[in-house]
Design a protein around this motif. Structure first.
Motif: not given
Length: 126
Positions: A118-122, A11-13, A109-111, A60-64
């Motif tokens: 079942r995979k990470e949001l990169e 997770n990003l903090v 959102l990541q969680n 952040w949405l664009f970054k993902f």
């Protein structure tokens, strides 16, 4: 403050750097009972109370890798079967009953993404 049960490794903090007093975006490396290990210029062990959630914004949405529809505030991604609108995750915005949950922060959102895919949001580097 983020509660321990809200975080997962990856997770990003954000955290206030005590050296130059800037807010840094860091990734969670390890979770402990009362502390969290995060990345940065160096790995740092800090209290959960020292970590702050990152507000979920269009940037952040664009970054993902999410894209917004023309003339709309709806964001979607090819392999993600949901729409994000006004920080709410929807299955379909034609019906108010289709709201699944509210996501105000990046780690939420990541969680959610991990729970569904079942995979990470990169982060997508352009």
């Amino acid at each position: 403050m983020i509660k321990a049960n809200e975080l997962r490794i990856g997770n990003l903090v954000s955290r206030l750097d005590l050296g130059d007093h800037s807010l840094r975006v860091e990734s969670v490396l390890e979770l402990r009972k009362d502390k969290v290990l995060t990345t940065g210029p160096i790995s740092v062990i800090c209290l959960y109370s020292e970590t702050k959630p990152i507000p979920l914004t269009e940037e952040w949405l664009f970054k993902f890798g999410f894209e917004n529809k023309i003339l709309s505030s709806e964001f979607s991604m090819n392999d993600f079967p949901f729409i994000i609108y006004n920080n709410e995750i929807w299955t379909d915005r034609d019906n108010d009953d289709d709201v699944i949950c509210k996501v105000d922060f990046v780690h939420e959102l990541q969680n959610f993404y991990f729970a569904v895919k079942r995979k990470e949001l990169e982060l997508k580097l352009n």
